[in-house]
Design a protein around this motif. Structure first.
Motif, PDB file in Angstrom:
ATOM      1  N   THR A 195      -7.210  94.789  40.835  1.00  0.00           N
ATOM      2  CA  THR A 195      -7.614  93.482  40.314  1.00  0.00           C
ATOM      3  C   THR A 195      -7.404  92.345  41.312  1.00  0.00           C
ATOM      4  N   TYR A 196      -6.435  92.489  42.199  1.00  0.00           N
ATOM      5  CA  TYR A 196      -6.114  91.448  43.175  1.00  0.00           C
ATOM      6  C   TYR A 196      -7.280  91.154  44.110  1.00  0.00           C
ATOM      7  N   GLN A 197      -7.486  89.862  44.383  1.00  0.00           N
ATOM      8  CA  GLN A 197      -8.466  89.416  45.369  1.00  0.00           C
ATOM      9  C   GLN A 197      -7.807  88.389  46.286  1.00  0.00           C
ATOM     10  N   SER A 198      -8.004  88.533  47.579  1.00  0.00           N
ATOM     11  CA  SER A 198      -7.422  87.606  48.546  1.00  0.00           C
ATOM     12  C   SER A 198      -8.128  86.245  48.491  1.00  0.00           C
ATOM     13  N   LEU A 199      -7.345  85.183  48.585  1.00  0.00           N
ATOM     14  CA  LEU A 199      -7.920  83.838  48.606  1.00  0.00           C
ATOM     15  C   LEU A 199      -8.467  83.461  49.978  1.00  0.00           C
ATOM     16  N   SER A 200      -8.139  84.234  50.994  1.00  0.00           N
ATOM     17  CA  SER A 200      -8.571  83.891  52.351  1.00  0.00           C
ATOM     18  C   SER A 200     -10.091  83.848  52.482  1.00  0.00           C
ATOM     19  N   GLN A 201     -10.803  84.594  51.645  1.00  0.00           N
ATOM     20  CA  GLN A 201     -12.266  84.631  51.721  1.00  0.00           C
ATOM     21  C   GLN A 201     -12.919  83.301  51.352  1.00  0.00           C
ATOM     22  N   PHE A 202     -12.135  82.376  50.769  1.00  0.00           N
ATOM     23  CA  PHE A 202     -12.702  81.082  50.366  1.00  0.00           C
ATOM     24  C   PHE A 202     -12.392  79.963  51.360  1.00  0.00           C
ATOM     25  N   ARG A 203     -11.595  80.235  52.362  1.00  0.00           N
ATOM     26  CA  ARG A 203     -11.140  79.157  53.246  1.00  0.00           C
ATOM     27  C   ARG A 203     -12.301  78.501  53.998  1.00  0.00           C
ATOM     28  N   LYS A 204     -13.165  79.301  54.595  1.00  0.00           N
ATOM     29  CA  LYS A 204     -14.280  78.716  55.364  1.00  0.00           C
ATOM     30  C   LYS A 204     -15.186  77.896  54.460  1.00  0.00           C
ATOM     31  N   TRP A 205     -15.473  78.394  53.282  1.00  0.00           N
ATOM     32  CA  TRP A 205     -16.322  77.666  52.325  1.00  0.00           C
ATOM     33  C   TRP A 205     -15.673  76.353  51.919  1.00  0.00           C
ATOM     34  N   LEU A 206     -14.377  76.376  51.675  1.00  0.00           N
ATOM     35  CA  LEU A 206     -13.667  75.151  51.289  1.00  0.00           C
ATOM     36  C   LEU A 206     -13.646  74.148  52.440  1.00  0.00           C
ATOM     37  N   GLU A 207     -13.511  74.631  53.653  1.00  0.00           N
ATOM     38  CA  GLU A 207     -13.579  73.744  54.815  1.00  0.00           C
ATOM     39  C   GLU A 207     -14.934  73.042  54.874  1.00  0.00           C
ATOM     40  N   ASP A 208     -15.994  73.765  54.559  1.00  0.00           N
ATOM     41  CA  ASP A 208     -17.347  73.220  54.647  1.00  0.00           C
ATOM     42  C   ASP A 208     -17.619  72.153  53.585  1.00  0.00           C
ATOM     43  N   ILE A 209     -17.031  72.311  52.384  1.00  0.00           N
ATOM     44  CA  ILE A 209     -17.360  71.371  51.307  1.00  0.00           C
ATOM     45  C   ILE A 209     -16.354  70.224  51.189  1.00  0.00           C
ATOM     46  N   SER A 210     -15.270  70.266  51.961  1.00  0.00           N
ATOM     47  CA  SER A 210     -14.216  69.263  51.802  1.00  0.00           C
ATOM     48  C   SER A 210     -14.254  68.202  52.896  1.00  0.00           C
ATOM     49  N   ASP A 211     -13.594  67.080  52.609  1.00  0.00           N
ATOM     50  CA  ASP A 211     -13.515  65.973  53.561  1.00  0.00           C
ATOM     51  C   ASP A 211     -12.207  65.986  54.348  1.00  0.00           C
ATOM     52  N   LYS A 212     -11.181  66.652  53.777  1.00  0.00           N
ATOM     53  CA  LYS A 212      -9.847  66.571  54.364  1.00  0.00           C
ATOM     54  C   LYS A 212      -9.091  67.858  54.034  1.00  0.00           C
ATOM     55  N   PHE A 213      -8.224  68.274  54.975  1.00  0.00           N
ATOM     56  CA  PHE A 213      -7.419  69.481  54.783  1.00  0.00           C
ATOM     57  C   PHE A 213      -5.959  69.155  55.037  1.00  0.00           C
ATOM     58  N   VAL A 214      -5.069  69.651  54.162  1.00  0.00           N
ATOM     59  CA  VAL A 214      -3.622  69.485  54.343  1.00  0.00           C
ATOM     60  C   VAL A 214      -3.004  70.877  54.413  1.00  0.00           C
ATOM     61  N   GLU A 215      -2.346  71.180  55.534  1.00  0.00           N
ATOM     62  CA  GLU A 215      -1.821  72.519  55.777  1.00  0.00           C
ATOM     63  C   GLU A 215      -0.691  72.882  54.812  1.00  0.00           C
ATOM     64  N   ASN A 216       0.295  72.011  54.677  1.00  0.00           N
ATOM     65  CA  ASN A 216       1.419  72.257  53.779  1.00  0.00           C
ATOM     66  C   ASN A 216       1.428  71.197  52.695  1.00  0.00           C
ATOM     67  N   TYR A 217       1.025  71.597  51.520  1.00  0.00           N
ATOM     68  CA  TYR A 217       0.827  70.655  50.414  1.00  0.00           C
ATOM     69  C   TYR A 217       1.737  71.037  49.258  1.00  0.00           C
ATOM     70  N   TRP A 218       2.438  70.050  48.734  1.00  0.00           N
ATOM     71  CA  TRP A 218       3.324  70.278  47.585  1.00  0.00           C
ATOM     72  C   TRP A 218       2.926  69.319  46.489  1.00  0.00           C
ATOM     73  N   ASP A 219       2.438  69.850  45.386  1.00  0.00           N
ATOM     74  CA  ASP A 219       2.023  68.961  44.298  1.00  0.00           C
ATOM     75  C   ASP A 219       3.138  68.765  43.276  1.00  0.00           C
ATOM     76  N   ASP A 220       3.885  69.814  42.977  1.00  0.00           N
ATOM     77  CA  ASP A 220       4.929  69.734  41.960  1.00  0.00           C
ATOM     78  C   ASP A 220       6.291  70.107  42.533  1.00  0.00           C
ATOM     79  N   SER A 221       6.381  71.293  43.117  1.00  0.00           N
ATOM     80  CA  SER A 221       7.633  71.779  43.673  1.00  0.00           C
ATOM     81  C   SER A 221       7.496  71.930  45.180  1.00  0.00           C
ATOM     82  N   ALA A 222       8.562  71.627  45.901  1.00  0.00           N
ATOM     83  CA  ALA A 222       8.551  71.757  47.358  1.00  0.00           C
ATOM     84  C   ALA A 222       8.973  73.152  47.803  1.00  0.00           C
TER      85      ALA A 222
END
Length: 340
Positions: free
Chosen positions: A200-227
């Protein structure tokens, strides 16, 4: 305490049954039921006294708990610095918009949405982008409540992820993509939990290039709730975020985990956040090491505070250890497997 929040599984009960979940939801205590309101208030009070001012309400489904609105009011009235993240399947959120909007500056809503349609590849997806979910989302956003969709990616919904992200962006919500974590029990799984995860597991790495193409900004280490926990990446489209919580990147572990825990090599999420399961059991989120559990049942506030003090020591001097998901699958069986 900076970078630490407390997650509380208010109930093991849920009005939906998702194939990748387990009967007790996020709770690991094995108990079924609901934490009483008095217990809930004592736990929150003790945590707040130890410096924790952010709380995640989860389950099961937290919004079906009869005292849900009272719980929100209680936390908000602890102090002007308290914050809440509500994790929900969205089915009953609309009725709580008045109290959520009352504290909109300090409340975030996380709705689990895993597909565009209800049935896909032979599996039932109760948490789909239904007209009701869309209507609830619009009402939340119109009320000024920050809202995010949490999307668990599996081999059964992989084909819809890009379209689901695009539709979510159009609605105006933030997005978090998560890969599948190994659990002791899956509701819809056949065979062992490891076998279910392997298929059932699928790697998220397959979406990185697509996300780079549709986004304006990238943050390498991002913490939204917990650090802590799994280091995350974030992609921004305007003021909306798409966060990747990719377990293959490794996780934060304490010195205790590395040197003394016999579950260490089988742990996907590491030291993430303090968590209270149904039965008032304090532990680390997702941690199955029974030596790192504190029973808060029928304890007074001082005893609860002492338990939180012991727990929070684990967050000192954390380090990141990398273990790829492929290696995890190949070399490890999970804590809950019968053959361990």
């Amino acid at each position: 305490m900076n970078g630490v929040y407390l997650a509380i599984s208010m109930t093991s009960n849920c009005n939906l049954k998702c194939f990748y979940c387990k009967p007790t939801g996020e709770s690991i205590s094995g108990e079924l039921g609901t934490i009483s309101f008095d217990e809930f208030c004592d736990i929150v009070s003790a945590a707040y006294q130890k410096g924790i001012d952010k709380f995640r309400l989860t389950g099961g489904e937290c919004t079906i708990v009869p005292y849900f609105e009272q719980a929100v009011e209680f936390i908000m009235n602890m102090g002007s610095d308290t914050r809440i993240n509500v994790c929900s399947n969205g089915c009953r959120l609309k009725e709580y918009i008045p109290v959520l909007s009352k504290y909109r500056e300090r409340i975030n809503v996380r709705i689990s949405v895993d597909s565009i349609c209800e049935y896909l590849n032979g599996y039932h997806f109760p948490k789909w982008l239904s007209p009701e979910t869309i209507g609830c989302t619009k009402s939340l956003l119109e009320s000024g409540i920050r809202t995010r969709y949490n999307i668990v990616i599996t081999s059964y919904n992989i084909e819809q992820v890009k379209e689901l992200v695009e539709k979510s962006l159009k609605l105006g919500v933030d997005i978090k993509l998560l890969d599948l974590y190994v659990q002791d029990i899956y509701l819809g799984g056949k065979g062992t939990s490891q076998e279910f995860w392997d298929t059932t597991y699928q790697s998220l790495s397959q979406f990185r290039k697509w996300l780079e193409d549709i986004s304006d900004k990238f943050v390498e280490n991002y913490w939204d709730d917990s650090a802590y926990g799994i280091p995350m990446n974030a992609y921004f489209v305007g003021n909306q975020s798409i966060v990747l919580k990719d377990s293959s990147k490794g996780a934060h572990f304490s010195k205790f985990c590395i040197s003394k825990c016999n579950k260490y090599s089988k742990c996907q999420e590491g030291i993430y956040v303090p968590f209270v399961s149904v039965g008032s059991l304090l532990h680390i989120n997702g941690c199955y090491n029974e030596s790192l559990r504190w029973n808060l049942k029928n304890k007074n506030i001082e005893e609860m505070e002492n338990a939180f003090s012991e727990m929070l020591k684990l967050f000192d001097e954390l380090v990141v250890k990398t273990e790829s998901a492929a290696n995890f699958s190949e070399h490890h069986t999970y804590v809950g497997d019968e053959n361990e």
